[in-house]
Design a protein around this motif. Structure first.
Motif, short mmCIF file in Angstrom:
data_model
loop_
_atom_site.label_atom_id
_atom_site.label_comp_id
_atom_site.label_asym_id
_atom_site.label_seq_id
_atom_site.Cartn_x
_atom_site.Cartn_y
_atom_site.Cartn_z
N PHE A 55 0.81 -1.22 0.03
CA PHE A 55 -0.01 -0.09 0.10
C PHE A 55 0.85 1.26 -0.05
CE2 PHE A 55 -2.48 3.24 2.56
CZ PHE A 55 -3.58 3.41 1.55
N THR A 56 1.94 1.10 0.78
CA THR A 56 2.82 2.21 0.80
C THR A 56 3.40 2.46 -0.64
OG1 THR A 56 3.34 2.05 3.30
CG2 THR A 56 4.89 3.42 1.91
N LEU A 57 4.14 1.60 -1.22
CA LEU A 57 4.57 1.62 -2.62
C LEU A 57 3.79 2.34 -3.46
CD1 LEU A 57 7.15 1.13 -4.05
CD2 LEU A 57 6.48 -1.28 -4.52
N ALA A 58 2.33 1.88 -3.52
CA ALA A 58 1.07 2.35 -4.48
C ALA A 58 0.87 3.80 -4.26
CB ALA A 58 0.28 1.67 -4.48
N CYS A 59 0.83 4.02 -2.86
CA CYS A 59 0.72 5.59 -2.69
C CYS A 59 1.94 6.46 -2.95
CB CYS A 59 0.40 5.72 -1.03
SG CYS A 59 -1.04 5.05 -0.36
N ILE A 60 2.96 5.97 -2.69
CA ILE A 60 4.29 6.99 -3.32
C ILE A 60 4.00 6.98 -4.53
CG2 ILE A 60 6.73 6.92 -3.13
CD1 ILE A 60 6.71 5.49 -0.38
N LYS A 61 4.02 6.10 -5.50
CA LYS A 61 3.85 6.25 -6.81
C LYS A 61 2.72 7.25 -7.26
CE LYS A 61 2.97 3.86 -11.02
NZ LYS A 61 2.33 2.62 -11.83
N MET A 62 1.57 7.26 -6.58
CA MET A 62 0.73 8.05 -7.23
C MET A 62 0.44 9.40 -6.41
SD MET A 62 -0.53 5.96 -9.19
CE MET A 62 -1.88 7.28 -9.87
N GLY A 63 1.74 9.77 -5.47
CA GLY A 63 1.87 11.02 -4.95
C GLY A 63 0.68 11.07 -3.82
N ARG A 64 0.20 10.16 -2.94
CA ARG A 64 -0.61 10.12 -1.93
C ARG A 64 -0.07 9.45 -0.87
NH1 ARG A 64 -5.92 9.99 -4.00
NH2 ARG A 64 -6.00 10.50 -1.69
N THR A 65 1.18 9.87 -0.46
CA THR A 65 1.87 9.45 0.69
C THR A 65 1.12 9.70 2.01
OG1 THR A 65 3.25 11.64 0.72
CG2 THR A 65 4.17 9.79 -0.43
N GLU A 66 0.21 10.82 2.23
CA GLU A 66 -0.44 10.94 3.27
C GLU A 66 -1.45 9.77 3.64
OE1 GLU A 66 -3.46 11.92 0.13
OE2 GLU A 66 -0.98 12.34 0.47
N LEU A 67 -1.82 9.07 2.75
CA LEU A 67 -2.66 7.75 2.92
C LEU A 67 -1.78 6.76 3.56
CD1 LEU A 67 -5.01 7.42 -0.18
CD2 LEU A 67 -5.74 8.30 2.16
N ALA A 68 -0.63 6.49 3.16
CA ALA A 68 0.43 5.58 3.51
C ALA A 68 0.69 6.02 5.02
CB ALA A 68 1.64 5.30 2.85
N GLU A 69 1.07 7.29 5.25
CA GLU A 69 1.64 7.68 6.61
C GLU A 69 0.40 7.60 7.62
OE1 GLU A 69 2.28 11.64 5.82
OE2 GLU A 69 4.47 11.24 4.94
N LYS A 70 -0.82 7.58 7.20
CA LYS A 70 -1.98 7.49 8.15
C LYS A 70 -2.11 5.90 8.50
CE LYS A 70 -7.19 8.27 8.28
NZ LYS A 70 -8.22 8.79 7.52
N ALA A 71 -2.10 5.29 7.41
CA ALA A 71 -2.28 3.77 7.59
C ALA A 71 -0.81 3.12 8.60
CB ALA A 71 -2.15 2.92 6.28
N VAL A 72 0.11 3.66 8.48
CA VAL A 72 1.47 3.25 9.02
C VAL A 72 1.29 3.90 10.45
CG1 VAL A 72 3.87 3.52 9.45
CG2 VAL A 72 3.13 3.13 7.10
#
Length: 686
Positions: A579-596
């Protein structure tokens, strides 16, 4: 453990320090036409001393024991190293009187010049495109026509001359003990992480290193779980190819490449065994689901033991299903190793090039199937129990697409591979079009399916797969948002599985299997339905769960896959790194940070479970193992990717516009309806 497949081998710093036996004419081969039986190495001393001896690079000892391949119709090759042709060959009896300091040994050199010519002995794959063919025709001819390695005699200074054919030793499976070389992180730098770690990260790194398995004194992988209270580990005490990927990425991102290199080398040696179920052998090129390092006592030498790598190709698995995804993950990890370390020489070596080609040949064979997707059975991937995913599950298609893109990057193009590369390009083109066109579901597409006409017979039919509108589930009608969408779980004639499968959708983003707009739509859907996919623990493996009569019929009443548990809607923290890798690719790191951040609140407190239960992910899974390694590694990998997003760019793919120009079926050259590849170009903006 099977008694028919063992050879002696050991590796220290990748160079062979023990000798390998060769035989004749191995059919069902893996490397240069040779299947690799179990790998073994001699260890002396008591079992209680083995843990301390795991740091001893004892392979340089002149006391070596070998077990010859039982099947006289097999042949195998010697060595891992690029200079493998120099390896000398000995038999079991050559050990006698040849201990360290007692005498010198002489052997016969085995075809030292084979490596320079071996790429010419490859499986021939031709991709033919004719006017009335559909998608592609790939013909696999011949096999690996490598001449067998022949050893006529073995000499020692003791005056013995032993014919190689006469040495046959069987291993009694009842004397096999469990692996004791666990927690050996030799070669792994504990201080690679320069910044100050939080308490949870320090704990995660300690547990990850404690899960390391050693073989021949070197780290070769990590156990699936190290739950100290688990008295019945089943196969959780093995190294899984699938499970090791997040561990490998964590080590690579931390600068520890040795364990990953060793893992790739040893799993390559295990490729394409002739394990059987009811007298049937799997296809050449199959990678094992897992392997285990075992210690086996030597019957003829009391107090002495040897280590063997014992792989599982599905013959011991629940349901006896061969792993379709293992070879795909192996190719993906090989590419990641080269990208992160810069060591591209490994993937260019002859045995690795051959290993890639064997996996591709297995996947690209013609079958009774009209679709470019891979046809597989239930239980052949991460969802390893009956869950109604047989057919063309999205998870396998996304990994297949990723592995094809990896292979296209890594294959050395020459006369022996150019047809295979063409076949890979053709399959990539057809697969991307198929998934984007027929697997995508959003409000617009669902409304289109709702108005489908059935029983259409023609090449220009709109409802190509004869989908009945009544198949649209009631939960989907009110659940699908106006914005966003996803790739459905499966597509077969008269059947669409509308469940959301997280791994397949995430890897569709990572590999650019979906279009840019589709990739954005998937993340938009996850964000809008956060309480369904994440809630108290990321991430649901699928949504929704099968319940009531549907659960009973589809799973057979599986007590482990009850609603909102395990693979039936359970929450799996290991999906966090993807999920983090997909979010970084799409420029949505805030979603990954929230999940982590959400996962950090509970993972350590709950002792790093394998999965969580209930619709909100509130409870630790009822049969969840603790100290689950890929949960630990998934968290660490996510943290490092968020801190170093430039490293993440090495692990995903952007849109390949050349694929959109490729059309395999060339129906426009026939009297049939013109191929709709114009839609493929428009998909870039879809």
């Amino acid at each position: 453990m099977s008694s028919s497949n063992c050879i002696g081998i050991c590796t220290v710093s990748v160079r062979p320090c023990c000798r390998i036996i060769t035989g004749y004419g191995y059919r069902g081969s893996s490397i240069f036409g040779s299947g690799q039986p179990k790998l073994n190495r001699k260890v002396t001393g008591n079992l209680s001393k083995l843990r301390s001896r795991s740091h001893d690079r004892g392979c340089s000892s002149q006391t070596v024991r070998y077990i010859r391949v039982i099947d006289p119709n097999r042949r195998d090759f010697s060595g891992f190293d690029s200079n493998w042709g120099r390896s000398r060959v000995y038999t079991e009896n050559s050990r006698v009187g040849c201990r360290r300091g007692s005498s010198r040994r002489r052997g016969v050199l085995v075809i030292p010049n084979v490596a320079s010519d071996i790429r010419n002995h490859s499986t021939s794959v031709e991709s033919q495109v004719k006017g009335k063919t559909s998608f592609e025709s790939i013909y696999i001819q011949g096999g690996l026509n490598v001449k067998p390695l022949v050893v006529e005699r073995i000499e020692t200074d003791c005056g013995d001359v032993v014919k190689e054919e006469e040495s046959r030793v069987e291993v009694n499976s009842s004397n096999v003990n469990v692996n004791v070389n666990v927690g050996n992180s030799k070669g792994l730098n504990d201080n690679k992480v320069e910044r100050e770690l939080s308490d949870i990260e320090e704990e995660a790194w300690r547990l990850l290193r404690d899960s390391v398995v050693s073989y021949c004194g070197n780290p070769v992988g990590t156990l699936a779980a190290t739950d100290p209270a688990d008295k019945t580990p089943l196969n959780y005490d093995q190294v899984f190819i699938r499970d090791f990927v997040p561990s490998a990425l964590a080590f690579l991102l931390n600068g520890d490449a040795e364990i990953v290199k060793n893992f790739l080398l040893h799993t390559l040696q295990l490729q394409s065994w002739e394990k059987t179920v009811d007298c049937h052998s799997p296809g050449q090129g199959l990678m094992p689901a897992s392997f285990k390092v075992r210690t086996v006592p030597l019957d003829a030498s009391p107090g002495e033991f040897e280590e063997v790598l014992d792989p599982d190709f599905g013959e011991s698995a629940i349901g006896r299903v061969a792993p379709v995804d293992s070879g795909l993950w192996w190719i993906i990890l090989l590419r990641a190793y080269g990208k992160i370390t810069g060591d591209y020489a490994l993937q260019e070596r002859v045995e690795f090039q051959t290993g890639i080609r064997l996996i591709l040949n297995l996947c690209l064979k013609n079958r009774f199937d009209m679709f470019p997707t891979l046809l597989v059975t239930d239980g052949s991937c991460m969802i390893d129990r009956r869950m109604g995913i047989h057919g063309h599950p999205l998870e396998i298609q996304a990994l297949f697409y990723s592995a094809l893109r990896c292979s296209r990057e890594m294959l050395i193009v020459n006369d022996g591979t150019k047809d295979l590369v063409t076949a890979v390009n053709n399959r990539l083109s057809a697969l991307s079009f198929h998934i984007r066109e027929y697997y995508w579901a959003d409000m617009k597409k669902i409304n289109e399916i709702y108005r489908y006409k059935t029983e259409e017979y023609s090449t220009d039919a709109i409802n190509k797969f004869n989908i009945y509108p009544d198949q649209i589930p009631s939960w989907l009608v009110d659940w699908i948002p106006e914005e966003g969408g996803y790739l459905i779980g499966n597509l077969q004639p008269a059947h669409m599985d509308f469940r959301f499968f997280t791994l397949g959708n995430l890897w569709s983003i990572v590999s650019s299997l979906g279009t840019q707009k589709q990739n954005e739509g998937i993340l938009n859907l996850i964000e809008s339905k956060w309480d369904d996919f994440v809630a108290q623990m990321p991430l649901k493996i699928c949504y929704p769960a099968l319940e009531y009569e549907e659960w009973r019929i589809t799973t057979g009443g599986d007590p482990k896959n009850t609603p909102w548990s395990y693979h039936n809607g359970g929450s799996w923290p290991t999906l966090l790194w993807q999920f983090t890798l997909a979010c970084i690719k799409m420029g949505r790191t805030e979603l990954a940070e929230k999940a982590v951040a959400l996962a950090e609140k509970r993972l350590s407190m709950d002792h790093w479970p394998e999965y969580y239960d209930t619709k909100s992910g509130r409870f630790v899974g009822k049969q969840s193992r603790l100290h689950q390694t890929w949960t630990i590694a998934g968290y660490l990998t996510s943290k490092m990717l968020l801190e170093n997003p430039e490293k993440a760019s090495l692990l995903f793919w952007e849109e390949d516009y050349e694929l959109l120009e490729t059309c395999v079926c060339v129906l426009n050259k026939t009297s049939r309806k013109k191929c709709s590849r114009f839609a493929a170009k428009s998909q870039v903006a879809v």
